[in-house]
Design a protein around this motif. Structure first.
Motif, PDB file in Angstrom:
ATOM      1  N   MET A 133      -1.641   0.942 -10.525  1.00 51.44           N
ATOM      2  CA  MET A 133      -1.922   1.545  -9.225  1.00 51.44           C
ATOM      3  C   MET A 133      -3.420   1.737  -9.040  1.00 51.44           C
ATOM      4  O   MET A 133      -4.099   2.287  -9.905  1.00 51.44           O
ATOM      5  CB  MET A 133      -1.210   2.896  -9.117  1.00 51.44           C
ATOM      6  CG  MET A 133      -1.411   3.638  -7.810  1.00 51.44           C
ATOM      7  SD  MET A 133      -0.466   5.206  -7.770  1.00 51.44           S
ATOM      8  CE  MET A 133       1.223   4.591  -7.660  1.00 51.44           C
ATOM      9  N   ILE A 134      -3.924   1.284  -7.901  1.00 54.55           N
ATOM     10  CA  ILE A 134      -5.319   1.503  -7.518  1.00 54.55           C
ATOM     11  C   ILE A 134      -5.374   2.687  -6.566  1.00 54.55           C
ATOM     12  O   ILE A 134      -4.661   2.720  -5.566  1.00 54.55           O
ATOM     13  CB  ILE A 134      -5.909   0.264  -6.806  1.00 54.55           C
ATOM     14  CG1 ILE A 134      -5.862  -0.963  -7.700  1.00 54.55           C
ATOM     15  CG2 ILE A 134      -7.342   0.547  -6.352  1.00 54.55           C
ATOM     16  CD1 ILE A 134      -6.256  -2.250  -6.978  1.00 54.55           C
ATOM     17  N   PHE A 135      -6.229   3.662  -6.877  1.00 51.37           N
ATOM     18  CA  PHE A 135      -6.506   4.761  -5.954  1.00 51.37           C
ATOM     19  C   PHE A 135      -7.785   4.431  -5.192  1.00 51.37           C
ATOM     20  O   PHE A 135      -8.851   4.294  -5.798  1.00 51.37           O
ATOM     21  CB  PHE A 135      -6.677   6.078  -6.713  1.00 51.37           C
ATOM     22  CG  PHE A 135      -5.404   6.714  -7.153  1.00 51.37           C
ATOM     23  CD1 PHE A 135      -4.774   7.670  -6.371  1.00 51.37           C
ATOM     24  CD2 PHE A 135      -4.818   6.360  -8.364  1.00 51.37           C
ATOM     25  CE1 PHE A 135      -3.586   8.266  -6.774  1.00 51.37           C
ATOM     26  CE2 PHE A 135      -3.633   6.948  -8.786  1.00 51.37           C
ATOM     27  CZ  PHE A 135      -3.010   7.902  -7.987  1.00 51.37           C
ATOM     28  N   THR A 136      -7.676   4.315  -3.884  1.00 51.15           N
ATOM     29  CA  THR A 136      -8.852   3.961  -3.079  1.00 51.15           C
ATOM     30  C   THR A 136      -9.661   5.181  -2.656  1.00 51.15           C
ATOM     31  O   THR A 136     -10.742   5.030  -2.081  1.00 51.15           O
ATOM     32  CB  THR A 136      -8.421   3.174  -1.833  1.00 51.15           C
ATOM     33  OG1 THR A 136      -7.438   3.935  -1.116  1.00 51.15           O
ATOM     34  CG2 THR A 136      -7.839   1.825  -2.223  1.00 51.15           C
ATOM     35  N   ASN A 137      -9.149   6.377  -2.926  1.00 54.67           N
ATOM     36  CA  ASN A 137      -9.876   7.614  -2.645  1.00 54.67           C
ATOM     37  C   ASN A 137      -9.918   8.472  -3.902  1.00 54.67           C
ATOM     38  O   ASN A 137      -9.549   9.646  -3.898  1.00 54.67           O
ATOM     39  CB  ASN A 137      -9.215   8.379  -1.495  1.00 54.67           C
ATOM     40  CG  ASN A 137      -9.400   7.688  -0.158  1.00 54.67           C
ATOM     41  OD1 ASN A 137     -10.520   7.500   0.307  1.00 54.67           O
ATOM     42  ND2 ASN A 137      -8.288   7.281   0.450  1.00 54.67           N
ATOM     43  N   CYS A 160       0.866  -1.177   0.000  1.00 54.78           N
ATOM     44  CA  CYS A 160       0.000   0.000   0.000  1.00 54.78           C
ATOM     45  C   CYS A 160       0.902   1.226   0.000  1.00 54.78           C
ATOM     46  O   CYS A 160       1.656   1.441   0.944  1.00 54.78           O
ATOM     47  CB  CYS A 160      -0.906  -0.035   1.228  1.00 54.78           C
ATOM     48  SG  CYS A 160      -2.157   1.240   1.257  1.00 54.78           S
ATOM     49  N   LEU A 161       0.868   2.003  -1.071  1.00 56.90           N
ATOM     50  CA  LEU A 161       1.815   3.088  -1.257  1.00 56.90           C
ATOM     51  C   LEU A 161       1.525   4.254  -0.323  1.00 56.90           C
ATOM     52  O   LEU A 161       0.418   4.735  -0.229  1.00 56.90           O
ATOM     53  CB  LEU A 161       1.739   3.582  -2.710  1.00 56.90           C
ATOM     54  CG  LEU A 161       2.755   4.638  -3.129  1.00 56.90           C
ATOM     55  CD1 LEU A 161       4.146   4.041  -3.169  1.00 56.90           C
ATOM     56  CD2 LEU A 161       2.383   5.200  -4.487  1.00 56.90           C
ATOM     57  N   ALA A 162       2.533   4.721   0.367  1.00 54.37           N
ATOM     58  CA  ALA A 162       2.367   5.889   1.231  1.00 54.37           C
ATOM     59  C   ALA A 162       2.076   7.110   0.394  1.00 54.37           C
ATOM     60  O   ALA A 162       2.626   7.310  -0.680  1.00 54.37           O
ATOM     61  CB  ALA A 162       3.638   6.109   2.047  1.00 54.37           C
ATOM     62  N   SER A 163       1.182   7.932   0.890  1.00 52.94           N
ATOM     63  CA  SER A 163       0.852   9.174   0.193  1.00 52.94           C
ATOM     64  C   SER A 163       2.052  10.111   0.197  1.00 52.94           C
ATOM     65  O   SER A 163       2.804  10.170   1.157  1.00 52.94           O
ATOM     66  CB  SER A 163      -0.326   9.854   0.876  1.00 52.94           C
ATOM     67  OG  SER A 163      -1.459   9.019   0.850  1.00 52.94           O
ATOM     68  N   LEU A 164       2.211  10.824  -0.906  1.00 58.64           N
ATOM     69  CA  LEU A 164       3.319  11.761  -1.026  1.00 58.64           C
ATOM     70  C   LEU A 164       2.787  13.175  -1.153  1.00 58.64           C
ATOM     71  O   LEU A 164       1.707  13.415  -1.688  1.00 58.64           O
ATOM     72  CB  LEU A 164       4.143  11.427  -2.278  1.00 58.64           C
ATOM     73  CG  LEU A 164       4.781  10.032  -2.304  1.00 58.64           C
ATOM     74  CD1 LEU A 164       5.476   9.861  -3.640  1.00 58.64           C
ATOM     75  CD2 LEU A 164       5.768   9.859  -1.172  1.00 58.64           C
ATOM     76  N   LEU A 165       3.525  14.134  -0.675  1.00 54.68           N
ATOM     77  CA  LEU A 165       3.198  15.528  -0.924  1.00 54.68           C
ATOM     78  C   LEU A 165       3.510  15.815  -2.380  1.00 54.68           C
ATOM     79  O   LEU A 165       4.625  15.601  -2.847  1.00 54.68           O
ATOM     80  CB  LEU A 165       4.018  16.438  -0.007  1.00 54.68           C
ATOM     81  CG  LEU A 165       3.675  16.341   1.481  1.00 54.68           C
ATOM     82  CD1 LEU A 165       4.633  17.228   2.283  1.00 54.68           C
ATOM     83  CD2 LEU A 165       2.238  16.757   1.743  1.00 54.68           C
ATOM     84  N   LEU A 166       2.500  16.278  -3.106  1.00 55.63           N
ATOM     85  CA  LEU A 166       2.645  16.429  -4.550  1.00 55.63           C
ATOM     86  C   LEU A 166       3.193  17.816  -4.869  1.00 55.63           C
ATOM     87  O   LEU A 166       2.534  18.674  -5.427  1.00 55.63           O
ATOM     88  CB  LEU A 166       1.293  16.194  -5.216  1.00 55.63           C
ATOM     89  CG  LEU A 166       0.612  14.897  -4.778  1.00 55.63           C
ATOM     90  CD1 LEU A 166      -0.718  14.759  -5.476  1.00 55.63           C
ATOM     91  CD2 LEU A 166       1.499  13.699  -5.055  1.00 55.63           C
ATOM     92  N   VAL A 221      -1.381   0.126  -4.064  1.00 58.53           N
ATOM     93  CA  VAL A 221      -2.666   0.646  -3.611  1.00 58.53           C
ATOM     94  C   VAL A 221      -2.393   1.981  -2.938  1.00 58.53           C
ATOM     95  O   VAL A 221      -1.667   2.047  -1.950  1.00 58.53           O
ATOM     96  CB  VAL A 221      -3.355  -0.333  -2.643  1.00 58.53           C
ATOM     97  CG1 VAL A 221      -4.643   0.265  -2.111  1.00 58.53           C
ATOM     98  CG2 VAL A 221      -3.631  -1.666  -3.338  1.00 58.53           C
ATOM     99  N   ASN A 222      -2.955   3.040  -3.499  1.00 61.93           N
ATOM    100  CA  ASN A 222      -2.610   4.394  -3.092  1.00 61.93           C
ATOM    101  C   ASN A 222      -3.814   5.079  -2.442  1.00 61.93           C
ATOM    102  O   ASN A 222      -4.843   5.273  -3.091  1.00 61.93           O
ATOM    103  CB  ASN A 222      -2.161   5.188  -4.326  1.00 61.93           C
ATOM    104  CG  ASN A 222      -1.529   6.519  -3.981  1.00 61.93           C
ATOM    105  OD1 ASN A 222      -1.766   7.088  -2.929  1.00 61.93           O
ATOM    106  ND2 ASN A 222      -0.715   7.027  -4.896  1.00 61.93           N
ATOM    107  N   PRO A 223      -3.718   5.483  -1.173  1.00 63.25           N
ATOM    108  CA  PRO A 223      -4.845   6.140  -0.499  1.00 63.25           C
ATOM    109  C   PRO A 223      -4.903   7.651  -0.704  1.00 63.25           C
ATOM    110  O   PRO A 223      -5.749   8.320  -0.105  1.00 63.25           O
ATOM    111  CB  PRO A 223      -4.586   5.802   0.969  1.00 63.25           C
ATOM    112  CG  PRO A 223      -3.102   5.774   1.072  1.00 63.25           C
ATOM    113  CD  PRO A 223      -2.606   5.206  -0.238  1.00 63.25           C
TER     114      PRO A 223
END
Length: 758
Positions: A75-79, A3-9, A378-380
């Motif tokens: 990559m799956i975005f769950t949000n 599950c990929l950690a969210s990054l500051l974009l 899997v990216n939240p």
């Protein structure tokens, strides 16, 4: 898998070498719970885009192996969020990276472009992804549903896709594939069968030629693929990158399956539509691989909004409402409440299409770019279709126009992040604004959602809650509403389907990680200091967004939230100028009659001058000016059916219908789809190599020419997709097509033989 950690974009990733191709796949009315995409080794709470582990019935019927494969390679975005909860404004936002409130493409009541004759649409002043990429030497194309308007009253095709940067458009469905009409003015020659939609039932190609009218729903999902497959093949070796948007008419109602995907012709399971969609996605992925473009094509798969609970998930069998339009209540059509396991729904989320509860806007979101986007992630991160434009421009090494205010952000940094190992628990990062009409109903901030307004789940009687037996067994919809969906505000006396869910004078705050279903009993304590801080942040986001929008619209970007929303309600818009002026028929409700359009409504003098004079052209009357706006194809020798009959004031009568598709037939386009082996492979893949169902259940197996199988295929076709044999629907042997059950097996001899048990 991890599950990929969210990054500051904070910045865009730099892409080396030739820019990638983009294939954007948009599904119509596809709910968060309408796919099986997540890997089994990640907990359901971290990746719920699949049947709940305890819902064995759902798992048995919901089959999407090719989409699951696509997700495993990307990559799956769950949000992931659709910009709006209904098609027209959601699609406009996707095209422009800007919410349509910024350019007057939404109002408080109508929310969609209602018919072919209604003026207004997606303005040419908006710069689309296609226009950005075309400026970077990309070839561009479009296929499928549009629903962003067509005519401005002078130019019949002013708002069409080819005027928004899409150079190749060979299969263009102008509007929505909504509910079909019963007998009425749109049928000619005494024909009372139900063939088609109440409006928009025609296929166009650039520069506006009608090639099919009405739409022949038989094999439509497969036939929509033909121009997309051709585009991918023709541009494989021309030295230019390309961008193609394929907008499925599925899984929107009506239920219109090819017979090979019907697992139960009597029960008519909605979930079978996902099976056909999954097969179609697989066909496109196979074409990328076959043409050597798989590794340099970014594929995006998502939906325009959540599930249509009121009509796709309430009355079963599917299409039962079409049996007899004079039968009154759904029970009169032979309908009964649906089994939630076999209909469209939002999974663990609440609500659906038209609503700002999570189920209306949070939808599947999958990205794949082999070798660049880490596979199996899997990216939240809180993201959505508003982000596609800035992300695509960044990945193509382009530059955005800094004079245009976007609502989306560049996701390239999180998409191309180095792969990690193991399962990483992470907080969802990012924000989302929940618009409905001109109101900001809620704001998401990371894991929290601050809610000021939400829909009440009521119908025509505003004091009676929707029955829990409908809408996938949830009751979280507005079944019976005169508008067919939950509405946006209390501006009209029969659309008062919103509420202020406040507590002690404060808005409600949900922790969406803790309660994805937005259970009011699990709301946060708004009296606590930490929650008050979240509310303050949400208030700041709401106010700043409204100020930004007001500035774009030339309004006063100051004052309270309520003051700016009132300005937006009264401001001219491109959606309601015809619909709401001189509306001829008020809506009659028990004990009262109400006008069609809400108050306050801008008087004509305040509306957009280019649309004067004002006429209600939702139907082909009452004037020749209105009738001339309706696309009308006339084909010598064509015998029907017709979309509608237009009678002019001078006595002229035009029957509008034709079939000019290059294939010459609405049969399954076997030769273009590499014969029926693709369907056979999918049928076996969906059941892990086993026979799908027992023969007695009626499955029509592709490429099996046994007498028993042909009998089942013929039965499905001749009954159409009706529940009762009261008239053929969708599978009608349209003139000039000749019906032969063996035609659907065309190409089987050329396929690699497979073993079947019947």
């Amino acid at each position: 898998r991890f599950c990929l950690a969210s990054l500051l974009l904070a910045g865009a990733a730099v892409v080396q070498g030739r820019p990638p191709n983009f294939l954007f796949l948009l599904v119509d009315d596809w709910g968060f719970g309408d796919v099986d995409a997540c890997p089994s080794d990640i907990p359901y709470t971290d990746c719920p885009l699949r049947p709940h582990p305890k819902d064995k019935a759902r798992a048995e019927h919901l089959k999407s192996p090719r989409i699951k494969q696509l997700a495993s390679e990307g990559m799956i975005f769950t949000n992931w969020y659709a910009p709006r909860a209904i098609c027209s404004p959601s699609r406009a936002a996707l095209m422009s990276g800007r919410d349509p409130i910024r350019y007057g493409d939404i109002n408080q009541f109508v929310r969609i472009f209602p018919t072919s004759g209604s003026r207004g649409g997606f303005p040419q002043s908006e710069k689309t992804t296609a226009e950005y990429l075309r400026g970077l030497n990309y070839s561009t194309g479009y296929s499928g549903k549009w629903h962003l308007g067509l005519t401005n009253g002078k130019d019949e095709f002013h708002y069409a896709a080819w005027n928004h940067g899409f150079d190749e458009v060979e299969y263009f469905v102008e509007g929505s594939n909504g509910e079909p009409c019963g007998p009425g003015f749109e049928h000619g020659g005494g024909d009372t069968n139900i063939y088609h939609m109440c409006s928009f039932s025609h296929v166009l190609r650039k520069p506006g030629e009608i090639i099919e009218q009405p739409i022949r729903w038989e094999n439509s999902t497969a036939r929509e693929l033909v121009s997309t497959l051709s585009f991918i093949e023709r541009h494989a070796n021309d030295g230019r990158p390309w961008f193609f948007m394929h907008a499925f008419t599925s899984v929107h109602l009506p239920w219109k399956l090819n017979r090979h995907f019907v697992t139960d012709p009597v029960a008519k399971l909605w979930t079978d539509q996902v099976g056909e969609l999954d097969w179609a996605v697989g066909v496109l992925m196979d074409q990328l691989a076959a043409t050597g473009q798989e590794d340099n094509t970014v594929v995006v798969l998502t939906a325009d909004n959540g599930p249509y609970l009121e009509f796709a998930s309430s009355d079963c069998p599917q299409n039962c409402r079409l049996q007899n339009h004079s039968a009154g209540a759904p029970e009169g059509f032979g309908c009964s409440p649906c089994n939630p396991a076999v209909v469209s729904h939002a999974g663990p989320l609440s609500g659906g299409k038209g609503q700002t509860w999570e189920g209306g806007v949070r939808v599947p979101g999958i990205w794949r770019w082999p070798g660049k986007i880490p596979a199996g992630t899997v990216n939240p991160t809180v993201a959505g279709s508003l982000d596609f434009l800035p992300t695509a421009v960044a990945l193509a090494n382009g530059k955005l126009d800094d004079t245009i205010t976007l609502d989306g952000r560049d996701l390239s940094a999180t998409l191309l992040a180095p792969s990690a190992r193991g399962l990483i628990q992470s907080e969802p990062d990012g924000s989302f604004v929940y618009w409905c009409g001109v109101n900001i109903m809620a704001v998401r901030l990371g894991r929290y959602k601050v809610v000021w307004l939400a829909q009440k789940w009521v119908g025509g009687d505003l004091h009676t809650e929707t029955k829990s037996s409908v809408c996938a067994g949830t009751g979280k919809c507005c079944a019976g509403s005169p508008t067919r969906l939950c509405t946006c505000s209390a501006n009209h006396d029969f659309t008062d389907q919103t509420k202020y869910p406040d507590m002690n004078g404060k808005p409600v705050v949900f922790d969406l990680v803790k309660t994805p279903e937005e259970d009011l009993d699990m709301r946060e304590d708004t009296l606590s200091e930490s929650v008050q801080s979240i509310i303050d942040q949400g208030e700041g986001v709401r106010l700043e967004k409204l100020r930004s929008v007001a500035k774009d619209r030339g309004l006063l970007p100051s004052g309270s939230v309520e003051a700016m929303e009132k300005q937006l309600i009264m401001a001219p818009d491109l959606m309601s100028v015809d619909f709401c002026v001189d509306a001829p028929h008020p809506i009659v409700l028990p004990g009262r009659t109400v006008p069609v359009c809400p108050a306050p409504f801008s008087p004509p003098a305040q509306q957009i001058k280019k649309f004067q004079p004002y006429e209600n052209c939702v139907t082909p009357g009452p004037s020749d000016a209105c009738r001339k706006r309706y696309p009308c194809c006339q084909h010598e020798g064509y015998e029907g059916p017709f979309e509608y009959v237009v009678k002019y004031d001078n006595g002229t009568v035009n029957q509008c219908g034709c079939f000019k598709q290059p294939t010459g037939s609405s049969l399954f386009p076997e030769t273009r789809l590499l014969n029926s082996s693709s369907v056979r492979r999918w049928q076996l893949l969906a059941e892990h190599g086993n026979v799908w169902r027992a023969a007695s259940e009626g499955t029509c197996w592709a490429a099996n020419e046994s007498a028993a199988n042909l009998k089942r295929c013929d039965s499905i076709a001749r009954w159409g997709l009706n529940n009762l044999p009261t008239g053929w629907l969708w599978n009608e042997a349209y003139v000039p097509d000749a019906w032969n059950p063996q035609d659907i097996m065309a190409g089987a001899a050329a396929a690699e033989p497979l073993e079947f048990t019947i």
